[in-house]
Design a protein around this motif. Structure first.
Motif, mmCIF file in Angstrom:
data_model
loop_
_atom_site.group_PDB
_atom_site.id
_atom_site.type_symbol
_atom_site.label_atom_id
_atom_site.label_comp_id
_atom_site.label_asym_id
_atom_site.label_seq_id
_atom_site.Cartn_x
_atom_site.Cartn_y
_atom_site.Cartn_z
ATOM 1 N N SER A 153 0.831 -1.200 0.000
ATOM 2 C CA SER A 153 0.000 0.000 0.000
ATOM 3 C C SER A 153 0.866 1.251 0.000
ATOM 4 C CB SER A 153 -0.925 0.000 1.224
ATOM 5 O OG SER A 153 -1.880 -1.032 1.120
ATOM 6 N N TYR A 158 2.233 5.260 3.132
ATOM 7 C CA TYR A 158 0.961 4.923 2.501
ATOM 8 C C TYR A 158 0.693 5.847 1.301
ATOM 9 C CZ TYR A 158 -0.954 1.599 5.904
ATOM 10 O OH TYR A 158 -1.202 0.481 6.668
ATOM 11 N N GLY A 161 -5.577 6.331 -1.130
ATOM 12 C CA GLY A 161 -6.436 5.417 -1.864
ATOM 13 C C GLY A 161 -6.035 3.966 -1.758
ATOM 14 N N ALA A 162 -4.845 3.684 -1.198
ATOM 15 C CA ALA A 162 -4.400 2.303 -1.034
ATOM 16 C C ALA A 162 -5.052 1.694 0.203
ATOM 17 C CB ALA A 162 -2.885 2.240 -0.913
ATOM 18 N N PRO A 163 -5.294 0.371 0.228
ATOM 19 C CA PRO A 163 -5.948 -0.263 1.375
ATOM 20 C C PRO A 163 -5.092 -0.181 2.636
ATOM 21 C CG PRO A 163 -5.994 -1.696 -0.554
ATOM 22 C CD PRO A 163 -5.055 -0.579 -0.874
ATOM 23 N N GLN A 174 -6.506 -6.766 4.739
ATOM 24 C CA GLN A 174 -6.896 -5.384 4.470
ATOM 25 C C GLN A 174 -8.071 -5.011 5.365
ATOM 26 O OE1 GLN A 174 -7.680 -5.365 0.268
ATOM 27 N NE2 GLN A 174 -5.525 -5.309 -0.306
ATOM 28 N N THR A 193 -13.521 -2.032 1.520
ATOM 29 C CA THR A 193 -12.127 -1.908 1.918
ATOM 30 C C THR A 193 -11.825 -0.458 2.295
ATOM 31 O OG1 THR A 193 -11.475 -3.706 0.441
ATOM 32 C CG2 THR A 193 -9.741 -2.225 1.190
ATOM 33 N N GLN A 195 -9.702 2.695 2.583
ATOM 34 C CA GLN A 195 -8.590 3.230 1.799
ATOM 35 C C GLN A 195 -7.958 4.401 2.527
ATOM 36 O OE1 GLN A 195 -10.746 4.134 -1.776
ATOM 37 N NE2 GLN A 195 -10.392 2.116 -2.661
ATOM 38 N N ARG A 198 -9.118 8.456 2.896
ATOM 39 C CA ARG A 198 -10.462 8.691 2.381
ATOM 40 C C ARG A 198 -11.499 8.395 3.462
ATOM 41 N NH1 ARG A 198 -9.801 6.134 -3.738
ATOM 42 N NH2 ARG A 198 -8.364 7.755 -4.497
#
Length: 349
Positions: A153, A158, A161-163, A174, A193, A195, A198
């Motif tokens: 991720s 980080y 938007g990545a898990p 995740q 999931t 993120q 967000r």
């Protein structure tokens, strides 16, 4: 293979080269279309609806309802060979690959259900294609049991938007939260999931299968807590996007605050969790030219509501995820220092 390329399969009995298919829905009706090719490194889940005029007959003749049709009599090519032949071919595929030798193995999982009805019936099917990287077992990892390696991720920080990555008993997963399906009910199979960066808010309704009585208040409470947590309850949260399960310093413990089990001013009520607030604190560290996002800490805060016995069969559940930026920025640069000229007062006399 390149990302997005169709995955090739080969039928040895008929010497036919084809592609691995992942059915998708088409149009407003959401009916299944079987001609969609599965793309390399394109992990996704799809759902669609099949309609049967005679379900009993279709159950034994339709390949879509035969688990063997999804894996039997064909093999998956490690690397592309020749041209792709577009032919009909169609549930969860797990594709293991390495950057050197291509696709290493393919496995398939099924979840079946009993259905009834002989005349006009409809059935919704779900298909998932998941890729994971195979890694060599290094000497210092010989004592560690390797499981499926999740995609990074971030490296190290980080990526928005990545898990978010969580760990429980050494298993890296995740972070996910409740998700609704048709009719607003909480989905039993799919979760949203979480993120990084967000904020999200979800809501759904869960059905209580048993009648609420004095002796099963604890059962209802545990059922709702487990619904919020899912199959993979979060224990630790990865500080960076490339945290390794064997490195304890790369993880932070999630603080969980359950609500009181005592109902206020209600002798025949059961205090059940109805809202889960997940607060995640993060910060940017490192060089100003290339700052990296890291997790500082996280808290699960449950809010409860008194549920009166025998008054309801469904409970609305809400999950809120909030990311809070705790970055402390340094003072901005003030430019290059200037020379201080100390001269006599009468230098120009």
């Amino acid at each position: 293979f390149q990302a997005g390329d169709p995955i090739l399969i080969y039928f040895e009995a008929s010497s036919v080269l084809s592609t691995l298919r992942q059915p998708v829905k088409m149009g407003a009706s959401g009916l299944c279309v079987d001609g969609n090719p599965a793309g390399f490194l394109d992990s996704k889940s799809t759902s669609c609806t099949r309609v049967f005029a005679n379900l009993s007959k279709s159950c034994v003749t339709d390949p879509a309802l035969d688990a063997a049709s999804y894996y039997r009599d064909f093999a998956v090519l490690k690397v592309p060979v020749g041209d792709t032949v577009e032919q009909s071919m169609k549930v969860i595929y797990e594709v293991e690959f390495s950057g050197i030798h291509g696709i290493q193995s393919v496995s398939v999982q099924f979840k079946v259900s009993n259905i009834s009805g002989n005349s006009g019936s409809s059935l919704q099917q779900h298909f998932t294609l998941h890729f994971w990287v195979s890694v060599p077992i290094l000497p210092w990892l010989l004592t560690t049991t390797l499981s499926h390696t999740l995609p990074r991720s971030g490296n190290p920080g980080y990526i928005t938007g990545a898990p978010l990555l969580i760990a429980n008993n050494g298993s890296v997963q995740q972070m996910s939260i409740l998700q609704s399906e048709g009719g607003g009910s909480c989905s039993q199979f799919h979760r949203h999931t979480v993120q990084f960066g967000r904020n999200v808010r979800t809501g759904c309704k869960i059905s209580l299968s048993q009648t609420l009585e004095d002796n099963n208040c604890s059962y209802v409470q545990q059922k709702l807590y487990k619904a919020f947590q899912g199959m993979n309850a979060a224990g630790d949260l990865a500080i960076t996007g490339n945290a390794h399960a064997a490195q304890a310093e790369g993880w932070t413990t999630i603080v969980v605050q359950n609500c009181s089990v005592q109902a206020v001013n209600c002798t025949s009520c059961c205090m059940v969790p109805v809202t889960l607030e997940i607060e995640i604190l993060w910060t940017l560290v490192g060089l100003l030219s290339n700052p990296q996002a890291q997790i500082l800490g996280a808290q699960y805060f449950y809010q409860c509501h008194p549920l009166k016995f025998l008054s309801t069969s469904t409970v609305p559940l809400t999950t809120v995820v909030t990311f809070t930026d705790m970055t402390e920025w340094p003072e901005p640069p003030r430019g290059q220092p200037q020379m201080y000229w100390k001269l006599p007062f009468d230098i120009f006399f």
